[in-house]
Motif scaffolding. Structure first.
Motif, PDB file in Angstrom:
ATOM      1  N   GLY A 213       0.810  -1.208   0.000  1.00  0.00           N
ATOM      2  CA  GLY A 213       0.000   0.000   0.000  1.00  0.00           C
ATOM      3  C   GLY A 213       0.844   1.257   0.000  1.00  0.00           C
ATOM      4  O   GLY A 213       2.023   1.247   0.367  1.00  0.00           O
ATOM      5  N   GLY A 214       0.230   2.342  -0.408  1.00  0.00           N
ATOM      6  CA  GLY A 214       0.903   3.627  -0.386  1.00  0.00           C
ATOM      7  C   GLY A 214       0.747   4.277   0.982  1.00  0.00           C
ATOM      8  O   GLY A 214       0.821   3.616   2.016  1.00  0.00           O
ATOM      9  N   ALA A 215       0.496   5.565   0.985  1.00  0.00           N
ATOM     10  CA  ALA A 215       0.324   6.285   2.241  1.00  0.00           C
ATOM     11  C   ALA A 215      -0.922   5.768   2.953  1.00  0.00           C
ATOM     12  O   ALA A 215      -1.986   5.625   2.335  1.00  0.00           O
ATOM     13  CB  ALA A 215       0.190   7.779   1.953  1.00  0.00           C
ATOM     14  N   PRO A 216      -0.825   5.458   4.254  1.00  0.00           N
ATOM     15  CA  PRO A 216      -2.000   4.964   4.978  1.00  0.00           C
ATOM     16  C   PRO A 216      -3.082   6.038   5.046  1.00  0.00           C
ATOM     17  O   PRO A 216      -2.770   7.241   5.120  1.00  0.00           O
ATOM     18  CB  PRO A 216      -1.450   4.621   6.360  1.00  0.00           C
ATOM     19  CG  PRO A 216      -0.203   5.419   6.490  1.00  0.00           C
ATOM     20  CD  PRO A 216       0.359   5.540   5.104  1.00  0.00           C
ATOM     21  N   PRO A 217      -4.351   5.658   5.029  1.00  0.00           N
ATOM     22  CA  PRO A 217      -5.429   6.656   5.056  1.00  0.00           C
ATOM     23  C   PRO A 217      -5.507   7.359   6.401  1.00  0.00           C
ATOM     24  O   PRO A 217      -5.115   6.824   7.439  1.00  0.00           O
ATOM     25  CB  PRO A 217      -6.688   5.813   4.800  1.00  0.00           C
ATOM     26  CG  PRO A 217      -6.326   4.434   5.259  1.00  0.00           C
ATOM     27  CD  PRO A 217      -4.865   4.283   4.956  1.00  0.00           C
ATOM     28  N   VAL A 218      -6.003   8.577   6.359  1.00  0.00           N
ATOM     29  CA  VAL A 218      -6.264   9.342   7.575  1.00  0.00           C
ATOM     30  C   VAL A 218      -7.754   9.207   7.861  1.00  0.00           C
ATOM     31  O   VAL A 218      -8.596   9.702   7.106  1.00  0.00           O
ATOM     32  CB  VAL A 218      -5.886  10.821   7.396  1.00  0.00           C
ATOM     33  CG1 VAL A 218      -6.248  11.624   8.639  1.00  0.00           C
ATOM     34  CG2 VAL A 218      -4.403  10.951   7.079  1.00  0.00           C
ATOM     35  N   LEU A 219      -8.091   8.512   8.931  1.00  0.00           N
ATOM     36  CA  LEU A 219      -9.483   8.150   9.202  1.00  0.00           C
ATOM     37  C   LEU A 219      -9.828   8.551  10.629  1.00  0.00           C
ATOM     38  O   LEU A 219      -9.070   8.300  11.563  1.00  0.00           O
ATOM     39  CB  LEU A 219      -9.665   6.638   9.012  1.00  0.00           C
ATOM     40  CG  LEU A 219     -11.061   6.050   9.142  1.00  0.00           C
ATOM     41  CD1 LEU A 219     -12.000   6.679   8.128  1.00  0.00           C
ATOM     42  CD2 LEU A 219     -11.011   4.537   8.932  1.00  0.00           C
ATOM     43  N   GLU A 220     -10.992   9.175  10.798  1.00  0.00           N
ATOM     44  CA  GLU A 220     -11.420   9.592  12.124  1.00  0.00           C
ATOM     45  C   GLU A 220     -12.939   9.468  12.248  1.00  0.00           C
ATOM     46  O   GLU A 220     -13.660   9.381  11.252  1.00  0.00           O
ATOM     47  CB  GLU A 220     -10.998  11.039  12.391  1.00  0.00           C
ATOM     48  CG  GLU A 220     -11.641  12.045  11.445  1.00  0.00           C
ATOM     49  CD  GLU A 220     -11.221  13.479  11.753  1.00  0.00           C
ATOM     50  OE1 GLU A 220     -10.833  13.748  12.910  1.00  0.00           O
ATOM     51  OE2 GLU A 220     -11.295  14.329  10.848  1.00  0.00           O
ATOM     52  N   ILE A 221     -13.391   9.443  13.500  1.00  0.00           N
ATOM     53  CA  ILE A 221     -14.821   9.452  13.793  1.00  0.00           C
ATOM     54  C   ILE A 221     -15.218  10.878  14.158  1.00  0.00           C
ATOM     55  O   ILE A 221     -14.492  11.572  14.886  1.00  0.00           O
ATOM     56  CB  ILE A 221     -15.156   8.481  14.943  1.00  0.00           C
ATOM     57  CG1 ILE A 221     -14.782   7.049  14.548  1.00  0.00           C
ATOM     58  CG2 ILE A 221     -16.633   8.551  15.311  1.00  0.00           C
ATOM     59  CD1 ILE A 221     -14.975   6.032  15.659  1.00  0.00           C
ATOM     60  N   LEU A 222     -16.349  11.332  13.642  1.00  0.00           N
ATOM     61  CA  LEU A 222     -16.809  12.691  13.919  1.00  0.00           C
ATOM     62  C   LEU A 222     -16.920  12.911  15.433  1.00  0.00           C
ATOM     63  O   LEU A 222     -17.573  12.136  16.136  1.00  0.00           O
ATOM     64  CB  LEU A 222     -18.182  12.916  13.269  1.00  0.00           C
ATOM     65  CG  LEU A 222     -18.840  14.270  13.573  1.00  0.00           C
ATOM     66  CD1 LEU A 222     -18.081  15.401  12.876  1.00  0.00           C
ATOM     67  CD2 LEU A 222     -20.310  14.262  13.139  1.00  0.00           C
ATOM     68  N   GLN A 223     -16.253  13.941  15.910  1.00  0.00           N
ATOM     69  CA  GLN A 223     -16.361  14.330  17.316  1.00  0.00           C
ATOM     70  C   GLN A 223     -17.503  15.339  17.443  1.00  0.00           C
ATOM     71  O   GLN A 223     -17.451  16.415  16.853  1.00  0.00           O
ATOM     72  CB  GLN A 223     -15.045  14.947  17.799  1.00  0.00           C
ATOM     73  CG  GLN A 223     -13.845  14.019  17.677  1.00  0.00           C
ATOM     74  CD  GLN A 223     -14.004  12.748  18.500  1.00  0.00           C
ATOM     75  OE1 GLN A 223     -14.365  12.797  19.682  1.00  0.00           O
ATOM     76  NE2 GLN A 223     -13.752  11.604  17.875  1.00  0.00           N
ATOM     77  N   THR A 224     -18.523  14.967  18.177  1.00  0.00           N
ATOM     78  CA  THR A 224     -19.714  15.815  18.241  1.00  0.00           C
ATOM     79  C   THR A 224     -20.013  16.242  19.668  1.00  0.00           C
ATOM     80  O   THR A 224     -19.714  15.509  20.630  1.00  0.00           O
ATOM     81  CB  THR A 224     -20.937  15.062  17.664  1.00  0.00           C
ATOM     82  OG1 THR A 224     -22.090  15.915  17.728  1.00  0.00           O
ATOM     83  CG2 THR A 224     -21.220  13.775  18.427  1.00  0.00           C
TER      84      THR A 224
END
Length: 827
Positions: A213-224
């Motif tokens: 794989g290339g650059a790992p994804p930037v993944l987050e959960i919405l902070q509400t």
């Protein structure tokens, strides 16, 4: 490594590029005479890798005829790939002609392609099956060198993949030099997919090529800061925060799991769109023209956001998309990785994505998906064994092409991976069914579609059979659809002069027929991002007019819902079982789990928690298998039958993705405590035997499933020249045939196909069986005096009235507050 011709290597140099290692490895594999499966992440240049051997082989301009066949699961993907392929062809001035062939291609062009094909033809599985059903198929495919299968993982788990595998087996016989290249990004078990493409071209070697794989994804959960809902799937709480996120990015794709969710989210975003940002809607029920407008605007970079379903899942290059938002839990890590790849679409730059859970249980699922994506763990489904309804369609198609020898066709079919172990006896029964309808239907002339020739071959009974076959080809059976036409003014009422079909406005798209049976004239609902009023129906068209309404109905579509993957379900149980991991969760959710810990117990990773408690005049049993809605619904149906026999007097059940609730009049806690009801016996695997059979015999589900199998097998035709059957006509026909077969030939090929489909798709029997084996002797019973905190979401689903709009959210929030006060002993 293989070397590129100067004309191609110079093109790479002018672009400032260098061919990637996996692209040259695939070319090397082709030149060594091998087929290949290339697994590479989104943005790694899989499409160019797939076509590089074709460009190299055709660069000298000496080849005539069809050289490469590209198969895509989506029409839009085929069109997009053709555009991206033509760019380097034109830039290098290569003597290569590439064309698409989809359902949108004009009939005159499709006819010409059969006799004067381009060098490269980009098409879909359905169009491929049409091509091999024509007498010219041998001439067309005799020159074929390569087949490129794009997004293979999206095909092999469905009946489309079964039909495609049969078509590949036929083409492999027509084109002895054939090599297959398959491309995929999200695969859990690569060896199975390699075997799938190797089977039709055996003994030719098939290589498995992978790239890191290339650059790992930037993944987050919405902070509400908003209160997270206890249940539901609308995510209304997040509309303002999502709007702010959209404003901060170039183009945002907002994925949801169903079309009704897409309509709700689109309306919600427009309600807060104070800056009038260009936000569009894209799902499968919208008209082709509307979808193409959205796609064109996306490529041009003129849209700020698009709310979409799985119609935009696959590898189309959407230009400036720099953020993917998944609204609602993703249901699987492979699906999430696929969708994340729509952002940036470049290997060396990280894709950016955000998860927005719709309720508190979905927070746990989103956290599980976050961990799985970070570890690059895949949970794509395995290829499936072939069904008899699909095989029947293929057999008829081969008879349309030319009279066939049963012995030769059987050997050919066994070269398709899903049918590699097909018994000869079952094949003969399928042929007999196609020829006569089978024992119970052979007296009816309308089912006599094949005739035997003097030399023992089978041919079609008359030319009309081929015409009917080509009108009804394919395996995608949607609920009966009705065109939605926007009119000016009002539709004609009974006794008034009829207005010509097509007068008054454009077609907005299609909706499932059953929905209109719930409407009265004047009712309003949302469709295509607009609020419309129902004005009436004629034939297969529903007339609507623009309307103003504060609480329009939201269409509930039968299709498009994904089950929670087994892999993510296991991770959710692991999170709940490990309080040390709760620090990653929002306070609202971790506090909820701690309340459950103190008021009851938490589900274990390998155990099944069963809670029983009284409430009002009823008694409740709530269990937490975390195996998905389909498995839970089947479990609920079977448990209520067993509880009836135990005189526990069950009244009903409700199932979610995570839990199952059953209520009744009997004191379930007392029955278990006194030993009159054994949970080990109640949840025994033997419920999948006689109990399941008895329930299926009584269930309308079998008839509904049979209808789909009968349509695919060609027993019931959806379309005739110039006419389409209504959903009601199709259902009546299939119900009558089912009753005849079930009574007189219960092991009919189509009854067998129906049982397979019901077990695999609608009932999820395999997954339920795995769960029952896992929890054997690991059931934890917790008798309670009142509802537990964890049971609040499933209790909200019991007896809920259909309230629409904001009133529904408010009513659910009030009910949840009341239930939580009760769970904490505060009411």
């Amino acid at each position: 490594m293989a070397e590129l011709p100067p004309i191609i290597s110079d093109w790479f140099a002018r672009k400032g590029w260098a061919p990637r290692e996996h692209q040259l490895a695939l070319l090397d594999s082709w030149q060594a005479g091998a087929s290949a499966l290339l697994i590479a992440p989104t943005g790694a240049g899989k499409t160019l890798a797939g076509f590089l051997p074709t460009l190299v082989d055709l660069a000298d301009g000496k080849f005539e005829g069809l050289h490469t066949l590209y198969i895509s699961p989506l029409k839009a993907l085929a069109v997009d790939v053709q555009r991206n392929l033509n760019a380097p062809i034109l830039e290098m001035n290569l003597p290569i002609k590439a064309e698409t062939r989809t359902g949108d291609t004009p009939a005159s062009k499709r006819a010409r392609q059969r006799t004067k094909p381009p060098h490269v033809l980009l098409t879909t599985p359905e169009q491929l099956c049409l091509l091999i059903s024509h007498p010219q198929a041998e001439l067309l495919f005799g020159s074929l060198k390569r087949i490129v299968l794009d997004e293979l993982h999206a095909l092999v788990t469905s009946k489309r993949g079964e039909l495609l595998s049969l078509a590949l087996a036929r083409i492999a016989r027509l084109a002895p030099d054939l090599q297959i290249t398959a491309l995929s990004a999200t695969v859990a078990r690569p060896d199975l997919l390699r075997d799938w493409i190797a089977q039709p071209v055996a003994p030719r070697p098939t290589h498995l090529l992978t790239t890191s794989g290339g650059a790992p994804p930037v993944l987050e959960i919405l902070q509400t800061e908003q209160r997270l809902p206890w249940a539901g799937h609308s995510a209304n709480y997040a509309h303002h925060e999502l709007y702010d996120v959209i404003k901060q990015h170039k183009t945002t794709l907002l994925f949801v799991n169903t079309r009704s969710q897409a309509e709700m989210l689109f309306q919600g975003l427009w309600a807060v769109n104070d800056d009038l940002l260009p936000i569009a809607l894209h799902h499968g029920s919208l008209s082709v023209e509307q979808r193409r407008k959205v796609e064109t605007a996306m490529v041009a970079g003129t849209l700020k956001a698009v709310v979409c379903t799985s119609t935009l899942d696959l590898g189309i290059d959407w230009g400036d998309v720099d953020l993917v938002v998944q609204v609602g839990a993703p249901k699987g890590s492979s699906r999430m990785l696929q969708r994340i790849g729509r952002a940036n679409h470049r290997l060396d730059e990280p894709s950016k994505a955000m998860l927005v859970p719709s309720n508190r249980f979905e927070v746990l699922e989103c956290e599980a998906a976050l961990e799985a994506v970070a570890e690059n763990q895949q949970d794509s489904e395995d290829p499936v064994i072939g069904g008899y309804d699909v095989l029947a369609q293929h057999v008829l198609g081969m008879a349309c092409a030319a009279p066939f020898s049963p012995d030769e066709l059987f050997e050919e079919i066994r070269r398709a991976w899903p049918y590699r172990e097909l018994p000869r006896g079952q094949f003969d029964r399928v042929v007999e069914f196609v020829a006569t309808g089978g024992y119970a239907l052979q007296a009816y002339e309308r089912y006599a579609r094949l005739k035997k020739t003097e030399d023992g071959r089978w041919r079609i009974a008359n030319p009309q059979i081929a015409q009917q076959y080509r009108l009804n080809i394919g395996t995608i059976v949607e609920e009966p659809m009705v065109r939605v036409r926007l009119i000016r003014g009002r539709a004609p009422r009974k006794g008034q002069a009829e207005r010509p079909v097509g007068a008054g406005g454009r077609v907005l798209g299609e909706m499932e027929e059953y929905f209109f049976g719930t409407l009265l004239v004047g009712d309003t609902f949302m469709f295509g991002g607009e609020i419309v009023a129902f004005e009436g129906m004629r034939d297969n068209e529903a007339y609507v007019s623009r309307a103003q309404a504060t609480n329009p109905k939201i269409p509930s579509y039968m299709g498009g819902k994904f089950p929670l993957s087994t892999y993510l379900a296991e991770r959710v149980r692991r999170i709940m079982d490990d309080p040390n991991s709760w620090s990653a969760l929002p306070d609202q959710v971790s506090d909820w789990l701690r309340l459950q810990q103190s008021a009851s117990v938490l589900p274990g990773r390998e155990t099944l928690l069963v809670e029983t408690f009284p409430r009002g005049t009823h008694n409740f049993m709530v269990c937490y298998p975390f195996e998905g809605r389909l498995a839970h619904q089947t479990l609920g149906m079977l448990l209520t039958r067993r509880l009836e026999r135990a005189r526990a007097r069950p009244l009903g059940f409700v199932a979610s993705e995570y839990a199952l609730g059953i209520w009744g009049l009997g004191d379930l806690s007392a029955l278990i405590r006194t030993g009159r009801l054994s949970l080990d016996e109640l949840f025994s695997e033997d419920m999948l035997g006689d109990d399941l059979e008895d329930w299926l015999d009584e269930s309308a589900l079998m008839k509904r499933t049979f209808r789909n199998c009968a349509i695919i097998a060609g027993l019931i035709e959806r379309r005739h020249p110039g006419k389409e059957k209504t959903g009601r006509q199709i259902t009546m026909s299939s119900d009558l045939i089912y009753d005849v077969l079930y009574q007189h030939e219960p092991d009919h090929i189509l009854i067998q196909a129906t049982r397979r489909d019901a077990a695999r798709g609608l009932l999820d029997i395999g997954r339920l069986g795995d769960m029952l084996r896992r929890i054997r002797s690991h059931i934890v019973h917790q008798p309670l005096q009142r509802i537990s905190p964890l049971a609040v979401p499933i209790m909200l689903d019991i007896g809920r009235e259909p309230i629409y709009g904001e009133a529904r959210e408010s009513a659910m929030a009030d009910a949840a507050d009341e239930l939580m006060r009760e769970a904490l002993g505060q009411s």
